[in-house]
Enzyme design. Structure first.
Site, PDB file in Angstrom:
ATOM      1  N   LYS A 199      25.642  71.883  36.628  1.00 53.81           N
ATOM      2  CA  LYS A 199      24.302  72.344  36.247  1.00 53.81           C
ATOM      3  C   LYS A 199      23.172  71.375  36.578  1.00 53.81           C
ATOM      4  O   LYS A 199      23.336  70.163  36.477  1.00 53.81           O
ATOM      5  CB  LYS A 199      24.280  72.582  34.735  1.00 53.81           C
ATOM      6  CG  LYS A 199      25.138  73.743  34.322  1.00 53.81           C
ATOM      7  CD  LYS A 199      25.132  73.891  32.825  1.00 53.81           C
ATOM      8  CE  LYS A 199      25.751  75.223  32.434  1.00 53.81           C
ATOM      9  NZ  LYS A 199      25.781  75.385  30.978  1.00 53.81           N
ATOM     10  N   GLY A 355      32.238  61.165  34.750  1.00 52.98           N
ATOM     11  CA  GLY A 355      33.590  61.646  34.522  1.00 52.98           C
ATOM     12  C   GLY A 355      34.231  62.428  35.649  1.00 52.98           C
ATOM     13  O   GLY A 355      35.290  62.048  36.150  1.00 52.98           O
ATOM     14  N   GLY A 378      27.744  58.249  29.236  1.00 51.02           N
ATOM     15  CA  GLY A 378      26.339  58.271  28.837  1.00 51.02           C
ATOM     16  C   GLY A 378      25.567  57.031  29.255  1.00 51.02           C
ATOM     17  O   GLY A 378      24.417  57.122  29.704  1.00 51.02           O
TER      18      GLY A 378
HETATM   19  P1  AMP Z   1      29.551  67.999  35.750  1.00 54.66           P
HETATM   20  O1  AMP Z   1      30.347  67.727  34.515  1.00 54.66           O
HETATM   21  O2  AMP Z   1      28.170  68.514  35.502  1.00 54.66           O
HETATM   22  O3  AMP Z   1      29.596  66.854  36.735  1.00 54.66           O
HETATM   23  O4  AMP Z   1      30.268  69.251  36.439  1.00 54.66           O
HETATM   24  C1  AMP Z   1      31.535  69.154  36.982  1.00 54.66           C
HETATM   25  C2  AMP Z   1      32.068  70.541  37.139  1.00 54.66           C
HETATM   26  O5  AMP Z   1      31.260  71.286  38.005  1.00 54.66           O
HETATM   27  C3  AMP Z   1      33.471  70.572  37.711  1.00 54.66           C
HETATM   28  O6  AMP Z   1      34.357  70.980  36.706  1.00 54.66           O
HETATM   29  C4  AMP Z   1      33.356  71.620  38.824  1.00 54.66           C
HETATM   30  O7  AMP Z   1      34.411  72.540  38.804  1.00 54.66           O
HETATM   31  C5  AMP Z   1      32.048  72.313  38.526  1.00 54.66           C
HETATM   32  N1  AMP Z   1      31.443  72.940  39.723  1.00 54.66           N
HETATM   33  C6  AMP Z   1      31.202  72.373  40.896  1.00 54.66           C
HETATM   34  N2  AMP Z   1      30.717  73.282  41.764  1.00 54.66           N
HETATM   35  C7  AMP Z   1      30.651  74.462  41.113  1.00 54.66           C
HETATM   36  C8  AMP Z   1      30.256  75.785  41.483  1.00 54.66           C
HETATM   37  N3  AMP Z   1      29.807  76.058  42.689  1.00 54.66           N
HETATM   38  N4  AMP Z   1      30.335  76.755  40.555  1.00 54.66           N
HETATM   39  C9  AMP Z   1      30.800  76.466  39.308  1.00 54.66           C
HETATM   40  N5  AMP Z   1      31.185  75.251  38.897  1.00 54.66           N
HETATM   41  C10 AMP Z   1      31.115  74.253  39.800  1.00 54.66           C
END
Ligand code: AMP
Length: 398
Positions: A199, A355, A378
Site C-alpha cells: 500500500k 520485514g 518501525g
Molecule cells: P508491505 O508489508 O507493505 O511491504 O507489503 C508486502 C506485501 O505486499 C507482500 O506480502 C506482497 O505479497 C504484497 N504485494 C506486493 N505486490 C502486490 C500486488 N500487486 N497486489 C497485492 N499485494 C501485493
C-alpha cells in the site's frame, strides 16, 4: 561522545539495553534467536574488556505487571551457550534492592539479565523515577536496541541522563546508523530507492522524504495501481487506494519538480484470481480489465527497473514488487534482488530493510550479495522518514 570500541570497561557494570524480544513456542523454547545473536558482539566486547554486562530487555507485551509467560528466564541458558559457557544469571526483577545487590556483586566476566522491563508500565511511559532505579544497577549505559530506538522509553532514552559521560551505542546500533547514513546522509550517487509492498498509505511519509534525496525512485508492488489510476488508467481488480489518488498525483508532480526519475510499472503480470494457480497474462499496467488484477511487474517494467538499479551507486530496497510469497508472482522481486546483487558487485552500497523485503532476500538467497540488511521495523522506517529517534538522540546528547 564515548564509543564502545574505545571505552574502558574494566571493573565496570555495563547496563546494556538489548532487544531480546525473541519468539517463544508453547514450551517456552526460542524459535528464532537472531536478535540474541545480533547483540553478541557488544556483550562479548564488554566481557573481554573486563566488565560485567547487565542486560535489560523487554519480551512480548505484558499488560498488568509480572506474568510468568513473559519472563526472560527461558533465555538464560541459551545466552550462556551463545557466549561459550559464560555464567549467566537472572534477577527476579529489573529494579529494587535485591536486584541492586545482585548487580553490585556480579563478578567480572559474568552476565546478569534483569527481568522483563515491561513488567512496569513506567518503562513505556518513559518515567524518570523508574529510569533512575534502573540506572542504579550499572556504571555505564550501552544502547544496542535499534528496534526500539524510535521509542522514548525509560531504558531506551530517558536513562541517558544518569550517565552523562558514560553512555554509548553498542555495535548493532552503531552499524545500523552507519549503514543508514550511507543512504540518507552521504550517498554515493546515483541514489535509487525501490519502494514496494502492498500500500501507498503505509509508505507515503518515507516516499515524500526520499523525494528530497534520491535520483531514482522505483515504485512497485500493490501501490503501482493507485498511481496508474491517478493517471487515468484502468486497473481492474488490482489493489488500489482511491483515497490516495491525490497523493499519488502530488508525488508525481513533486518528483518532476525535484528532478527525480520516477519509475512505475508500464506492464504487469495479471491474474484472474489472487492465487498461485490463477490464469495469468502480461498486460499494459493501465489497461487491466475487470476480473483481472496485477500481481507482479511485467517484463518491460522489470527491464527498465534493472537498468536503473544496475547503474546506481547506492540502493535502498523496501518492499517486494509483487506477491513474492506465490512463486508465480515472485519473478519481479527476484529480478530486483538479482540486479541489486549485480550492482553491489560493481561497487554500489545496497541496503535492504523492512520485514517483507528481508524475507524476500532471505528466501531467494540474496542475503550474502547485498551490503547491509536491516531487521529493524518501525525504527528503520522512522529513520528513513527523517525523524529524530529518541534512543539515538539520547546517546548523542542531542
Ligand atoms: P508491505 O508489508 O507493505 O511491504 O507489503 C508486502 C506485501 O505486499 C507482500 O506480502 C506482497 O505479497 C504484497 N504485494 C506486493 N505486490 C502486490 C500486488 N500487486 N497486489 C497485492 N499485494 C501485493
Amino acid at each position: 561522545m564515548q564509543t564502545i570500541s574505545s571505552y574502558d570497561f574494566k571493573g565496570k557494570r555495563a547496563l546494556i539495553r538489548v532487544d531480546f524480544n525473541v519468539p517463544l513456542n508453547e514450551k517456552f523454547e526460542i524459535t528464532d534467536d537472531t536478535r540474541m545473536r545480533a547483540a553478541l558482539p557488544t556483550i562479548k566486547k564488554i566481557i573481554e574488556g573486563g566488565g560485567s554486562p547487565i542486560i535489560m530487555s523487554h519480551l512480548g507485551r505484558p499488560k498488568n505487571g509480572p506474568e510468568a509467560k513473559f519472563s526472560l528466564k527461558p533465555l538464560v541458558n541459551h545466552l550462556s551457550e551463545l557466549l561459550g559457557g559464560a555464567t549467566v544469571n537472572i534477577a527476579p526483577d529489573c529494579i529494587g534492592d535485591e536486584v541492586k545487590a545482585m548487580a553490585e556483586n556480579v563478578k567480572s566476566g559474568e552476565v546478569l539479565i534483569l527481568e522483563n522491563l515491561r513488567f512496569y508500565k513506567e518503562e513505556t511511559k518513559g518515567d524518570e523515577g523508574f529510569a533512575a532505579k534502573l540506572a542504579e544497577n550499572g556504571d555505564c549505559w550501552v544502547n544496542d536496541a535499534f528496534g526500539t530506538a524510535h521509542r522514548a522509553h525509560a531504558s531506551t532514552a530517558v536513562i541517558a541522563k544518569f550517565f552523562p559521560n558514560d553512555k554509548m551505542f553498542g555495535f548493532l546500533i552503531e552499524s545500523e546508523v552507519k549503514s543508514l547514513d550511507k543512504v540518507v546522509k552521504e550517498p554515493q550517487r546515483p541514489l535509487t530507492a525501490i519502494m514496494g509492498g502492498a500500500k501507498v498509505s503505509s509508505k507515503i511519509t518515507i516516499i515524500e522524504n526520499l523525494l528530497d534525496k534520491v535520483d531514482n525512485l522505483i515504485l512497485g508492488g500493490g501501490m503501482t495501481y493507485t498511481f496508474v489510476k491517478a493517471n487515468g488508467g484502468e486497473v481492474g481488480g488490482s489493489i488500489c487506494e482511491d483515497e490516495f489518488i491525490d497523493t499519488a498525483k502530488n508525488i508525481q508532480k513533486l518528483a518532476k519538480e525535484k528532478g527525480v526519475n520516477l519509475v512505475i510499472a508500464s506492464d504487469v503480470l495479471a491474474a484472474d484470481d489472487f492465487s498461485n494457480d490463477a490464469n495469468t497474462k502480461i498486460l499494459a499496467a493501465d489497461a487491466i480489465p475487470e476480473g483481472w488484477q496485477g500481481l507482479d511487474a511485467g517484463p518491460d517494467s522489470i527491464a527498465k527497473m534493472k537498468e536503473v538499479i544496475e547503474n546506481s551507486g547506492t540502493i535502498l530496497w523496501n518492499g517486494p514488487v509483487g506477491v513474492f510469497e506465490m512463486p508465480t508472482f515472485a519473478e519481479g522481486s527476484k529480478a530486483i534482488g538479482t540486479a541489486i546483487v549485480e550492482a553491489t558487485k560493481k561497487g554500489a552500497f545496497s541496503l535492504v530493510g523492512g520485514g517483507d523485503s528481508v524475507a524476500c532476500v532471505n528466501q531467494f538467497g540474496f542475503a550474502d550479495g547485498v551490503s547491509y540488511i536491516s531487521t529493524a521495523g518501525g525504527a528503520l522506517l522512522e529513520y528513513l522518514e527523517g525523524k529524530v529517534l529518541p534512543g539515538i538522540a539520547a546517546v548523542r546528547g542531542e
